[in-house]
Write an enzyme that holds these catalytic residues in place. Structure first.
Site, PDB file in Angstrom:
ATOM      1  N   HIS A   1     -19.952   9.619   7.232  1.00  0.00           N
ATOM      2  CA  HIS A   1     -19.743  11.086   7.346  1.00  0.00           C
ATOM      3  C   HIS A   1     -20.935  12.008   6.841  1.00  0.00           C
ATOM      4  CE1 HIS A   1     -17.937  14.875   6.385  1.00  0.00           C
ATOM      5  NE2 HIS A   1     -16.818  14.414   6.722  1.00  0.00           N
TER       6      HIS A   1
ATOM      7  N   GLY B   1       0.901  -1.248  -0.066  1.00  0.00           N
ATOM      8  CA  GLY B   1       0.060   0.003   0.093  1.00  0.00           C
ATOM      9  C   GLY B   1       0.925   1.256  -0.004  1.00  0.00           C
ATOM     10  N   ALA B   2       0.524   2.184  -0.849  1.00  0.00           N
ATOM     11  CA  ALA B   2       1.285   3.385  -0.964  1.00  0.00           C
ATOM     12  C   ALA B   2       0.549   4.519  -0.735  1.00  0.00           C
ATOM     13  CB  ALA B   2       1.969   3.502  -2.342  1.00  0.00           C
TER      14      ALA B   2
ATOM     15  N   GLU C   1     -15.718  18.499   6.141  1.00  0.00           N
ATOM     16  CA  GLU C   1     -16.086  19.172   7.527  1.00  0.00           C
ATOM     17  C   GLU C   1     -15.426  20.337   7.676  1.00  0.00           C
ATOM     18  OE1 GLU C   1     -15.961  16.042  10.217  1.00  0.00           O
ATOM     19  OE2 GLU C   1     -15.396  17.594  11.859  1.00  0.00           O
TER      20      GLU C   1
ATOM     21  N   ARG D   1     -18.813  13.329  14.008  1.00  0.00           N
ATOM     22  CA  ARG D   1     -19.596  12.843  12.598  1.00  0.00           C
ATOM     23  C   ARG D   1     -20.773  12.024  12.921  1.00  0.00           C
ATOM     24  NH1 ARG D   1     -14.044  12.153   8.942  1.00  0.00           N
ATOM     25  NH2 ARG D   1     -13.633  14.589   8.705  1.00  0.00           N
TER      26      ARG D   1
ATOM     27  N   GLU E   1      -5.739   3.419   8.037  1.00  0.00           N
ATOM     28  CA  GLU E   1      -6.875   3.105   8.083  1.00  0.00           C
ATOM     29  C   GLU E   1      -7.147   1.626   8.274  1.00  0.00           C
ATOM     30  OE1 GLU E   1      -9.375   4.916   5.384  1.00  0.00           O
ATOM     31  OE2 GLU E   1     -11.134   3.581   5.946  1.00  0.00           O
TER      32      GLU E   1
ATOM     33  N   ARG F   1     -14.320   7.962  14.704  1.00  0.00           N
ATOM     34  CA  ARG F   1     -12.968   8.871  14.501  1.00  0.00           C
ATOM     35  C   ARG F   1     -13.365  10.516  14.323  1.00  0.00           C
ATOM     36  NH1 ARG F   1     -11.015  11.084  10.323  1.00  0.00           N
ATOM     37  NH2 ARG F   1     -11.954   9.892   8.626  1.00  0.00           N
TER      38      ARG F   1
ATOM     39  N   GLY G   1       1.973   3.965   4.203  1.00  0.00           N
ATOM     40  CA  GLY G   1       2.620   2.962   3.497  1.00  0.00           C
ATOM     41  C   GLY G   1       3.886   3.802   2.957  1.00  0.00           C
TER      42      GLY G   1
ATOM     43  N   GLN H   1     -17.558   4.558   9.862  1.00  0.00           N
ATOM     44  CA  GLN H   1     -18.139   6.083  10.268  1.00  0.00           C
ATOM     45  C   GLN H   1     -18.872   6.367   8.783  1.00  0.00           C
ATOM     46  OE1 GLN H   1     -15.153   9.606   9.874  1.00  0.00           O
ATOM     47  NE2 GLN H   1     -16.113   9.648  12.066  1.00  0.00           N
TER      48      GLN H   1
ATOM     49  N   LEU I   1     -17.415  13.037  -1.008  1.00  0.00           N
ATOM     50  CA  LEU I   1     -17.245  14.129   0.480  1.00  0.00           C
ATOM     51  C   LEU I   1     -17.094  15.275   0.115  1.00  0.00           C
ATOM     52  CD1 LEU I   1     -16.616  13.193   3.159  1.00  0.00           C
ATOM     53  CD2 LEU I   1     -14.428  13.490   3.058  1.00  0.00           C
TER      54      LEU I   1
ATOM     55  N   HIS J   1     -17.513   6.198   5.128  1.00  0.00           N
ATOM     56  CA  HIS J   1     -16.400   6.946   4.884  1.00  0.00           C
ATOM     57  C   HIS J   1     -15.152   6.080   5.366  1.00  0.00           C
ATOM     58  CE1 HIS J   1     -14.222  10.381   4.446  1.00  0.00           C
ATOM     59  NE2 HIS J   1     -13.968  10.582   5.631  1.00  0.00           N
TER      60      HIS J   1
ATOM     61  N   LEU K   1      -5.339  11.430   9.172  1.00  0.00           N
ATOM     62  CA  LEU K   1      -4.213  11.719   8.798  1.00  0.00           C
ATOM     63  C   LEU K   1      -3.004  11.625   9.593  1.00  0.00           C
ATOM     64  CD1 LEU K   1      -5.246  14.548   6.140  1.00  0.00           C
ATOM     65  CD2 LEU K   1      -4.723  12.212   5.674  1.00  0.00           C
TER      66      LEU K   1
ATOM     67  N   GLY L   1      -0.814   7.335   2.560  1.00  0.00           N
ATOM     68  CA  GLY L   1       0.178   8.072   3.749  1.00  0.00           C
ATOM     69  C   GLY L   1       0.717   7.396   4.377  1.00  0.00           C
TER      70      GLY L   1
ATOM     71  N   PHE M   1     -12.397  22.097  13.474  1.00  0.00           N
ATOM     72  CA  PHE M   1     -13.126  21.038  13.101  1.00  0.00           C
ATOM     73  C   PHE M   1     -13.910  20.222  14.075  1.00  0.00           C
ATOM     74  CE2 PHE M   1     -12.363  18.193   9.526  1.00  0.00           C
ATOM     75  CZ  PHE M   1     -11.892  18.871   8.584  1.00  0.00           C
TER      76      PHE M   1
END
Ligand code: FES
Lengths: 591, 238
Positions: free
Chosen positions: A239, A13-14, A252, A283, A395, A406, A18, A237, A249, A364, A412, A16, A117
């Site tokens: 959203h 997986g590539a 938020e 959320r 995730e 979450r 990974g 979740q 999406l 989401h 992130l 964030g 947020f």
């Protein structure tokens, strides 16, 4: 004959998590990244609003406040030691991203800009706090690009467009993966000392979802097939602000900048339910009240949607009502939220500057996933025994830092903090470990058999029809509101679909770029995860965070302040493990 | 509404050369062209091969030639490219080797991208207080436009100079170089400019503006290229 590769550390997986892991692992040991997409196509790139860290650039903030908000947002199901690690390390992680070149928006004095947020508060005043570090409304895009840029700078080895089919797990230890090269159909065996799974979410089991087509849970399903458990799968979740019908999406961040929910009667209904945080409540809560409004006949035109209103005059009117001296104009919104304004214009033909935007909750984010400890080591059971050489982050993993729900921006935070921890940890392990022997031909044959079964299957079921029926039943019964009867119906339906799946037929029998075959294989993974999700949801006879049971509408800390763990060895089996609590005692969740 | 998709097909395991095939589908006018392609793939002919992921114009997977122009299939609505009963032609982007149907070999494109040092270079010690480097909002705004790039290749594969000579780095790589040349934190502008001043660098751009028109992110690509040329001419970054 399969092709054979050997690396100390493998990252699958590539996105964030990974790439963050790869950057840190590759500084220490021989590392490769395997991804079914080109890295820059990963879903991290679609994250919009921001990444939280208690930098305190614009007002007082503390990582302990961030931790409390995260735990309360997660309805006290988070493992609190993990949350403390995440929120403390978030500060350095965000600074590290800036040093890598991430183009954060800036304060007038040149520091990283932050905004409000959902669920992020000043713990004293209980009011929203500016904690989300942002780059317009494409923070995830900037994170993904920046990390990939650094990988190029460091000359990280990539196997792009390789689909991992199987994990080599033997005697409780992981020795690598088997993958198929999409361009050729060739099977490759990757032998490793340490393997980290960072393949993101699996929202494609629902119809209305913000998730990309590629988010099909291939690796969690492989984990399950290898006799290992998945954790907290009932928590997914929804959203609150997906584009009506499409599920795309709308960040938020819109509400962080002042947007409000408006029902069919023109009321700002969240002020009624959550008097302090109002539209910036977490959320799960917003999504539930949107549906409550709709069910009670206050959707727009009696339909199944409400408005997200971010017309400048509306925002300013509510700022005034809330005693907030801030005022904004159209230009301000165009620079702070350019992408989501464009989404509404392109996909709905609506200009949010002059019209309210129809929205509905959208599937989401997976709070559950592959269980790990705080060092990203994958867990084999409820006692904390680890699978040697196997790691997971982002995730796809369940640490659990998000608990039952979450908070926005924390995905992130999770992926940079735990991606980095995972990369370092796996490299340290690989340095002192040696390669365990594998039988590469047998491994390749076993993985290929999965694909050949589909390629040669001559039934009369179209994969698409099965996928559609799965998504419909998940939307209907495994969504924001759930009941025991509905979940049982969903489970029955999924079992029926799994039966029918054995009799599918695909059109493409070739080897090169056989996306027909890959989609059919992915569908099998989704069905397995849908089954586990419905099964876990049926077991949890309480309401907590993103999991709301109409037949058990209250949180039940006596019986359910614990994580679920599900195995599928022939049949499903569920166990549980306690939640780790440090300094934040469970309390009623009010905003 | 009913539309016909006329798709350029090529299966390397069967075909010697590409051929056209037509499929008629029933879609909503507001559906994406990607949805229409999925309708073909999922209900009529599973052998159709294409790349896609996010389905809302962010990941950059599904650049293709739609009615002769480069677009993202997921960001193009059917009603904007066809009328009831009409035809939409879909073919792979030009200038890169076709692997199967709408899938091209992106490696030459990414090789150009990598060639311009697409990463921040700053060899100064990190701030002693352990915090972020400072950058004024104006300095940050200077390169904002080129940070939007999603590497979809719509621009590069719409450029006649790139079609004529694949060695030309192409608009996307120049956009990436621009993003760092104009970043006040970066220190490698000189090296990037040296790369871009070579025969296959910026001077192959003939200011045709195809790239700007093709960019699904609305980046002023030709303007960015012009700014890089200007720096090469004047030696001043501003
Ligand atoms: S599928 Fe992501 S840009 Fe079109």
């Amino acid at each position: 004959m399969p092709q054979y590769h050997q690396f100390d550390a493998l990252v699958v997986g590539a996105g964030g998590a990974g790439l963050m892991a790869a950057l840190h692992a590759s500084q220490r040991v021989k590392t490769a990244v395997i991804s079914k997409l080109y890295p820059t196509r990963s879903h991290t790139g679609t994250a919009q609003g921001g990444i939280s860290a208690a930098l305190g650039n614009l007002e007082e903030d503390h990582w302990e406040w961030h931790a409390y908000d995260t735990i309360k947002g997660g309805d006290f199901l988070c493992d609190q030691d993990a949350v403390e690690i995440m929120c403390r390390e978030a500060i350095d992680a965000v600074i590290e991203l800036e040093h890598m070149g991430l183009p954060f928006d800036r304060t007038p004095d040149g520091r990283i800009s932050q905004r409000r947020f959902g669920g992020h508060t000043n713990n004293i005043t209980k009011k929203p706090v500016m904690r989300a570090c942002h780059a317009a409304d494409r923070t995830g895009h900037m994170i993904l690009q920046t990390l990939y840029q650094q990988c190029i700078k460091q000359n990280v080895t990539f196997f792009d467009e390789f689909q991992v089919i199987d994990l080599l797990v033997d005697d409780g230890k992981c020795n690598g993966v088997v993958a198929v090269q999409l361009a050729t159909g060739e099977v490759h065996v990757f032998h490793s000392k340490a393997t980290l799974i960072a393949t993101g979410g699996f929202g494609k089991m629902w119809k209305v979802t913000s998730n990309a087509h590629s988010l099909t849970g291939d690796l969690p399903a492989a984990v399950l097939r290898r006799g290992l458990p998945l954790e907290d799968m009932e928590f997914f979740q929804f959203h609150p602000t997906g584009v009506y019908k499409l599920g795309i999406l709308l960040s938020e961040a819109a509400r962080g900048e002042g947007a409000v929910f408006i029902n069919g009667k023109g009321e700002r209904f969240m002020a009624r339910y959550m008097p302090t945080l109002k539209d910036l409540a977490p959320r799960d809560i917003c999504s539930r009240y949107i549906y409550k409004e709709i069910r009670e006949g206050r959707g727009v035109d009696g339909k199944d949607y409400v408005y997200l209103d971010f017309r400048p005059e509306v925002i300013n009117r509510y700022f005034e009502e809330d005693g907030n001296p801030k005022r904004i104009d159209a230009h301000y919104l165009e620079t702070r939220l350019p992408d989501i304004i464009e989404f509404a214009r392109v996909y709905q033909g609506i200009d949010p500057i002059t019209q309210p935007v129809p929205i509905q909750p959208t599937a989401h984010y997976a709070m559950g996933g592959i269980p790990t400890n705080n060092d990203t080591e994958v867990l084999a059971d409820e006692t904390g025994r680890v699978v040697e050489g196997l790691y997971a982050a982002g995730e796809v993993a369940c640490v659990s830092v998000h608990g039952a729900n979450r908070l926005g921006t924390n995905s992130l935070v999770d992926l940079v903090v735990f991606g980095k921890r995972g990369g370092i940890r796996m490299a340290e392990y690989a340095k002192q470990a040696s390669f365990r022997p594998i039988n590469k031909d047998a491994a390749a044959a076993q993985a290929s058999a999965q694909l050949e079964r589909i390629r040669n299957s001559n039934g009369n079921e179209r994969p698409h029809a099965i996928r559609k029926e799965m998504q419909e039943v998940m939307d209907e019964h495994v969504g924001v509101y759930r009941t025991g009867a509905g979940l049982e119906e969903a489970l029955d339906k999924i079992h029926e679909l799994q039966e029918r799946y054995k009799h599918i037929r695909i059109d493409d029998k070739g080897y090169k770029w056989n996306t027909d075959l890959m989609e059919a294989w992915e569908l099998g993974n989704l069905l397995d995860l849908a089954e586990v999700t419905a099964y876990s949801a049926l077991w949890r006879c309480e309401s907590r965070g993103g999991h709301f049971r109409e037949d058990y509408p209250n949180r039940d800390d006596v019986n359910f302040l614990k994580h679920s763990m599900v195995w599928k060895n022939g049949k499903l089996e569920i166990k549980s493990k306690p939640v780790r609590i440090t300094r934040y005692q469970p309390e009623e969740r009010k905003y | 509404m009913k539309v016909t998709l006329k798709i350029k097909r090529f299966n390397p395991e069967v075909d010697k050369k590409p051929h056209w095939e037509s499929y008629t589908v029933e879609v909503e006018p507001t559906d994406r062209v990607l949805d229409a392609l999925h309708e073909v793939k999922w209900t009529q002919d599973g052998t159709l091969a294409l790349r896609r992921s996010c389905a809302h114009g962010i990941c950059g997977s599904d650049a293709m030639r739609i009615n002769g122009r480069n677009m993202l299939a997921c960001k193009t609505l059917v009603k904007d490219v066809a009328q009831e009963g009409g035809t939409i032609t879909v073919e792979p982007i030009l200038g890169l080797p076709v692997l199967k149907d709408l899938i091209v070999d992106m490696e030459p494109f990414f090789a150009h991208y990598r060639a311009v040092m697409p990463y921040l270079v700053n060899n100064d010690p990190l701030p002693a207080n352990g915090r972020e480097r400072l950058q004024s909002p104006a300095d940050r705004a200077r390169y904002d436009d080129t940070t939007k790039c999603i590497l979809c290749a719509c621009c590069t594969t719409s450029c006649p100079s790139f079609w004529a000579r694949g060695e030309y780095v192409g608009p996307a790589a120049i956009v990436q170089a621009h993003r760092f040349i104009f970043d006040s934190r970066d220190q490698a502008a000189e090296e990037r400019l040296r790369i871009l001043s070579e025969p296959d660098g910026v001077w192959r751009c003939r200011t045709v503006f195809n790239c700007t028109e093709a960019c699904p992110r609305g980046i002023q690509v030709t303007k960015a290229i012009g700014e890089v040329k200007e720096v090469l001419r004047t030696g001043v970054i501003q």
